[in-house]
Design a protein around this motif. Structure first.
Motif, PDB file in Angstrom:
ATOM      1  N   GLU A  24       7.539  51.418 -24.140  1.00  0.00           N
ATOM      2  CA  GLU A  24       8.348  51.701 -22.952  1.00  0.00           C
ATOM      3  C   GLU A  24       7.524  51.485 -21.686  1.00  0.00           C
ATOM      4  N   TYR A  25       6.303  51.999 -21.689  1.00  0.00           N
ATOM      5  CA  TYR A  25       5.446  51.871 -20.515  1.00  0.00           C
ATOM      6  C   TYR A  25       5.109  50.412 -20.234  1.00  0.00           C
ATOM      7  N   TRP A  26       4.630  49.707 -21.255  1.00  0.00           N
ATOM      8  CA  TRP A  26       4.153  48.344 -21.030  1.00  0.00           C
ATOM      9  C   TRP A  26       5.289  47.367 -20.774  1.00  0.00           C
ATOM     10  N   TYR A  27       6.449  47.543 -21.364  1.00  0.00           N
ATOM     11  CA  TYR A  27       7.578  46.673 -21.037  1.00  0.00           C
ATOM     12  C   TYR A  27       8.066  46.925 -19.609  1.00  0.00           C
ATOM     13  N   PHE A  28       7.996  48.170 -19.169  1.00  0.00           N
ATOM     14  CA  PHE A  28       8.329  48.452 -17.772  1.00  0.00           C
ATOM     15  C   PHE A  28       7.358  47.723 -16.851  1.00  0.00           C
ATOM     16  N   ARG A  29       6.067  47.770 -17.146  1.00  0.00           N
ATOM     17  CA  ARG A  29       5.055  47.083 -16.335  1.00  0.00           C
ATOM     18  C   ARG A  29       5.241  45.566 -16.383  1.00  0.00           C
ATOM     19  N   LEU A  30       5.572  45.038 -17.555  1.00  0.00           N
ATOM     20  CA  LEU A  30       5.804  43.601 -17.679  1.00  0.00           C
ATOM     21  C   LEU A  30       6.997  43.168 -16.837  1.00  0.00           C
ATOM     22  N   ALA A  31       8.092  43.901 -16.912  1.00  0.00           N
ATOM     23  CA  ALA A  31       9.276  43.561 -16.115  1.00  0.00           C
ATOM     24  C   ALA A  31       8.971  43.659 -14.629  1.00  0.00           C
ATOM     25  N   THR A  32       8.198  44.645 -14.221  1.00  0.00           N
ATOM     26  CA  THR A  32       7.820  44.777 -12.815  1.00  0.00           C
ATOM     27  C   THR A  32       6.955  43.594 -12.380  1.00  0.00           C
ATOM     28  N   GLY A  33       6.047  43.164 -13.228  1.00  0.00           N
ATOM     29  CA  GLY A  33       5.225  41.997 -12.922  1.00  0.00           C
ATOM     30  C   GLY A  33       6.048  40.727 -12.807  1.00  0.00           C
ATOM     31  N   ILE A  34       7.012  40.554 -13.705  1.00  0.00           N
ATOM     32  CA  ILE A  34       7.891  39.390 -13.641  1.00  0.00           C
ATOM     33  C   ILE A  34       8.700  39.408 -12.349  1.00  0.00           C
ATOM     34  N   LEU A  35       9.191  40.582 -11.976  1.00  0.00           N
ATOM     35  CA  LEU A  35       9.949  40.695 -10.726  1.00  0.00           C
ATOM     36  C   LEU A  35       9.079  40.371  -9.516  1.00  0.00           C
ATOM     37  N   PHE A  36       7.802  40.682  -9.571  1.00  0.00           N
ATOM     38  CA  PHE A  36       6.896  40.311  -8.481  1.00  0.00           C
ATOM     39  C   PHE A  36       6.879  38.783  -8.306  1.00  0.00           C
ATOM     40  N   PHE A  37       6.791  38.056  -9.433  1.00  0.00           N
ATOM     41  CA  PHE A  37       6.791  36.601  -9.351  1.00  0.00           C
ATOM     42  C   PHE A  37       8.146  36.059  -8.900  1.00  0.00           C
ATOM     43  N   VAL A  38       9.226  36.737  -9.263  1.00  0.00           N
ATOM     44  CA  VAL A  38      10.553  36.335  -8.779  1.00  0.00           C
ATOM     45  C   VAL A  38      10.612  36.473  -7.262  1.00  0.00           C
ATOM     46  N   PHE A  39      10.088  37.573  -6.737  1.00  0.00           N
ATOM     47  CA  PHE A  39      10.068  37.758  -5.281  1.00  0.00           C
ATOM     48  C   PHE A  39       9.172  36.720  -4.605  1.00  0.00           C
ATOM     49  N   ALA A  40       8.058  36.367  -5.229  1.00  0.00           N
ATOM     50  CA  ALA A  40       7.184  35.342  -4.661  1.00  0.00           C
ATOM     51  C   ALA A  40       7.887  33.980  -4.650  1.00  0.00           C
ATOM     52  N   PHE A  41       8.594  33.664  -5.730  1.00  0.00           N
ATOM     53  CA  PHE A  41       9.348  32.419  -5.788  1.00  0.00           C
ATOM     54  C   PHE A  41      10.459  32.421  -4.740  1.00  0.00           C
ATOM     55  N   SER A  74       8.029  54.448 -11.679  1.00  0.00           N
ATOM     56  CA  SER A  74       6.683  54.054 -12.099  1.00  0.00           C
ATOM     57  C   SER A  74       5.817  55.288 -12.352  1.00  0.00           C
ATOM     58  N   LEU A  75       5.884  56.232 -11.450  1.00  0.00           N
ATOM     59  CA  LEU A  75       5.128  57.480 -11.649  1.00  0.00           C
ATOM     60  C   LEU A  75       5.645  58.251 -12.855  1.00  0.00           C
ATOM     61  N   SER A  76       6.965  58.325 -13.008  1.00  0.00           N
ATOM     62  CA  SER A  76       7.516  59.117 -14.108  1.00  0.00           C
ATOM     63  C   SER A  76       7.185  58.516 -15.468  1.00  0.00           C
ATOM     64  N   VAL A  77       7.250  57.187 -15.608  1.00  0.00           N
ATOM     65  CA  VAL A  77       6.921  56.592 -16.903  1.00  0.00           C
ATOM     66  C   VAL A  77       5.427  56.739 -17.191  1.00  0.00           C
ATOM     67  N   THR A  78       4.591  56.720 -16.167  1.00  0.00           N
ATOM     68  CA  THR A  78       3.158  56.912 -16.371  1.00  0.00           C
ATOM     69  C   THR A  78       2.862  58.353 -16.770  1.00  0.00           C
ATOM     70  N   VAL A  79       3.512  59.307 -16.126  1.00  0.00           N
ATOM     71  CA  VAL A  79       3.327  60.725 -16.480  1.00  0.00           C
ATOM     72  C   VAL A  79       3.796  60.966 -17.905  1.00  0.00           C
ATOM     73  N   ARG A  80       4.960  60.418 -18.262  1.00  0.00           N
ATOM     74  CA  ARG A  80       5.455  60.598 -19.633  1.00  0.00           C
ATOM     75  C   ARG A  80       4.550  59.911 -20.647  1.00  0.00           C
TER      76      ARG A  80
END
Length: 138
Positions: A24-41, A74-80
């Motif tokens: 759950e944590y790492w897929y959330f981070r992966l999706a956030t990273g992909i969205l960063f590249f979408v915003f850059a594009f 992001s904070l909540s998934v990291t705390v969990r």
């Protein structure tokens, strides 16, 4: 991946109790990273169409709004995730220690969670049968 992102971002938006699996944590981070590249594009495309000043401004504002909206999940998934390791959510403050803090946090975040129930709740691996329900506190 999309299901874990939706669970962390929408269903458990500000849920700081319970436990989150590594996936759950790492897929959330992966999706956030992909969205960063979408915003850059998007910034590149808008800059080419509207000019660099307006295009980058629009993309920057959209990226800022997304980042603002994703701070709490992001904070909540990291705390969990820390709860899954049997540690307090305040452990994430260790990341503020220069050099050693982020390295130790990375080690913690890739470590497998405690088996069975702990102080923070039941083991998310043993209580949930379907992959679509990962991260939901029952």
């Amino acid at each position: 991946m999309i299901e874990w992102y939706k669970i962390a971002m929408f269903q458990n938006y500000a849920n700081f109790s319970g436990r989150a699996r590594r996936s759950e944590y790492w897929y959330f981070r992966l999706a956030t990273g992909i969205l960063f590249f979408v915003f850059a594009f998007l910034a590149i495309i808008l800059s080419a169409i509207l000019g660099p000043t307006i295009g980058l401004s629009i993309a920057g504002v959209l990226f800022f709004l997304y980042m603002l909206a994703s701070i709490i999940p992001s904070l909540s998934v990291t705390v969990r995730r820390m709860h899954d390791l049997g540690k307090s959510g305040w452990t994430i403050l260790v990341a503020l220690i220069p050099l050693a803090g982020p390295i130790w946090m990375l080690v913690l975040l890739i470590t497998e969670g405690e088996f069975g129930e702990n102080y923070y709740g039941p083991d998310p691996k043993s209580t949930i049968e379907e992959i679509d329900e990962i991260g939901i506190n029952n």
